[in-house]
Enzyme design. Structure first.
Site, mmCIF file in Angstrom:
data_model
loop_
_atom_site.group_PDB
_atom_site.id
_atom_site.type_symbol
_atom_site.label_atom_id
_atom_site.label_comp_id
_atom_site.label_asym_id
_atom_site.label_seq_id
_atom_site.Cartn_x
_atom_site.Cartn_y
_atom_site.Cartn_z
ATOM 1 N NE ARG A 68 -3.995 -1.979 2.324
ATOM 2 C CZ ARG A 68 -3.949 -3.188 2.844
ATOM 3 N NH1 ARG A 68 -2.841 -3.592 3.448
ATOM 4 N NH2 ARG A 68 -4.978 -4.007 2.766
ATOM 5 C CG ASP A 80 -6.951 -3.879 8.144
ATOM 6 O OD1 ASP A 80 -5.918 -4.329 7.633
ATOM 7 O OD2 ASP A 80 -7.501 -2.832 7.743
ATOM 8 N NE ARG A 86 -10.121 -7.790 4.481
ATOM 9 C CZ ARG A 86 -9.572 -6.784 3.812
ATOM 10 N NH1 ARG A 86 -8.586 -6.080 4.353
ATOM 11 N NH2 ARG A 86 -9.997 -6.470 2.608
#
Length: 350
Positions: free
Chosen positions: A123, A183, A186
């Protein structure tokens, strides 16, 4: 470019049918001035931007939705496609334009515009390709909606949230990055999958950088109010640290896996951004791990740096940062994550 396809001038000579279709009632008063008209603008109509727009519409989060993109044909096509679903959705006025004036008076501006992440690309490698783009996006948003909250979704999100803060001149509580909210979702899913429980019953945070140096806060994980690691220790149930690290690694790599399989991520970030929008615009005061100005928290010191911390969100944007207990190791990893981001920011010259 035409901003909206809707029109009531369908009669002969452009007669405005909306004025004759209904017979007005007598002795009316104007609408209550206390009623809020909520407007959200989404900048960038790629896969992520449209997933966010679609989720916002289906969850009835705005009275008005403005879309902005540099590609006029695609932009108009996306606008029409959403408008044609009006009979199946809550009533929302949908506008679209390449001109940022369409965003005027926004309560929340969500920026998704940016170069697409390539499979296997960090990223942070996206940074230089996106900073120049932000220089053409953030100032007009701040001009047309000086009281708005900015939500940055474009990657690398932590550094670009810092860039947006600098370019907008907004106070730090009104500039938020979507950060590790996804995140953490997840993370909760993987823990729930291991324990065969509902992910909504799992409290667990990923903090720090939205990327490779993120930090899993294992010490504060609870399921149904039961602290997981403490429970295992009291029950004398052994667990291996390597097993925990594998779960965290799966969180970090999950986005890359989706990108390698379908070329991009979209639906999960759409739900994540809408989840944040709901907390902000409806003053839910919920706690989300989002990218905020982190100076002074958990020993993060010199230099302005944005990274994800568990923050309370409401109409004022970031209302505060939760004082979550961290182990010494977790705190050090968080500071290392801040250092990683700070080193990248130092190259920007902002």
């Amino acid at each position: 470019m035409q901003k909206s396809a809707s029109a009531s001038s369908l009669g002969p000579g452009g007669l405005d049918l909306s004025q004759i279709f209904f017979k007005p009632i007598q002795n009316t008063s104007p609408p209550s001035p206390t009623k809020r008209h909520t407007k959200i603008s989404v900048i960038g109509t790629g896969n992520v931007g449209m997933a966010i727009a679609q989720t916002i519409l289906t969850q009835d989060l705005a009275d008005e939705l403005a879309l902005v993109d540099a590609k006029p044909d695609k932009l108009r096509g996306e606008m029409l496609d959403l408008q044609h679903a009006a009979a199946f959705l809550p009533r929302t006025k949908i506008l679209a334009s390449t001109d940022y004036s369409v965003t005027v008076g926004s309560d929340l501006c969500i920026v998704t515009a940016g170069a697409r992440q390539i499979a296997g690309e960090s990223r942070l490698n996206l940074l230089q390709r996106n900073v120049a783009m932000f220089q053409g996006i953030i100032p007009p948003l701040a001009q047309y909606s000086p009281d708005a909250i900015l939500m940055i979704v474009s990657n690398p999100v932590d550094v670009l949230t810092y860039v947006a803060w600098k370019l907008s001149g907004f106070p730090s509580n009104r500039v938020i990055g979507s950060g590790t909210n996804l995140d953490s979702s997840r993370f909760r899913f993987l823990i729930a999958d291991h324990l065969d429980v509902n992910a909504q019953d799992v409290q667990a945070y990923i903090v720090g950088e939205h990327g490779d140096s993120s930090v899993a806060l294992w010490s504060s994980i609870s399921v149904g109010g039961v602290p997981v690691l403490s429970f295992l220790e009291k029950q004398q149930i052994p667990y291996e640290k390597d097993a925990l690290e594998k779960i965290h690694k799966a969180v970090v790599e999950s986005a890359y896996e989706v990108i390698s399989l379908k070329g991009y991520t979209s639906w999960a970030i759409g739900y994540s951004a809408a989840n944040l929008a709901r907390s902000i615009l409806r003053d839910q005061r919920k706690i989300h791990p989002v990218s905020v100005l982190a100076n002074g928290f958990y020993g993060i010191g010199d230099g302005d740096v944005f990274l994800s911390l568990p923050a309370q969100l409401g109409r004022g944007g970031v209302l505060g940062v939760t004082n979550v207990h961290l182990t010494d190791e977790e705190a050090q990893r968080l500071r290392n994550s801040a250092k990683t981001i700070s080193e990248v920011q130092s190259q920007l010259g902002l």
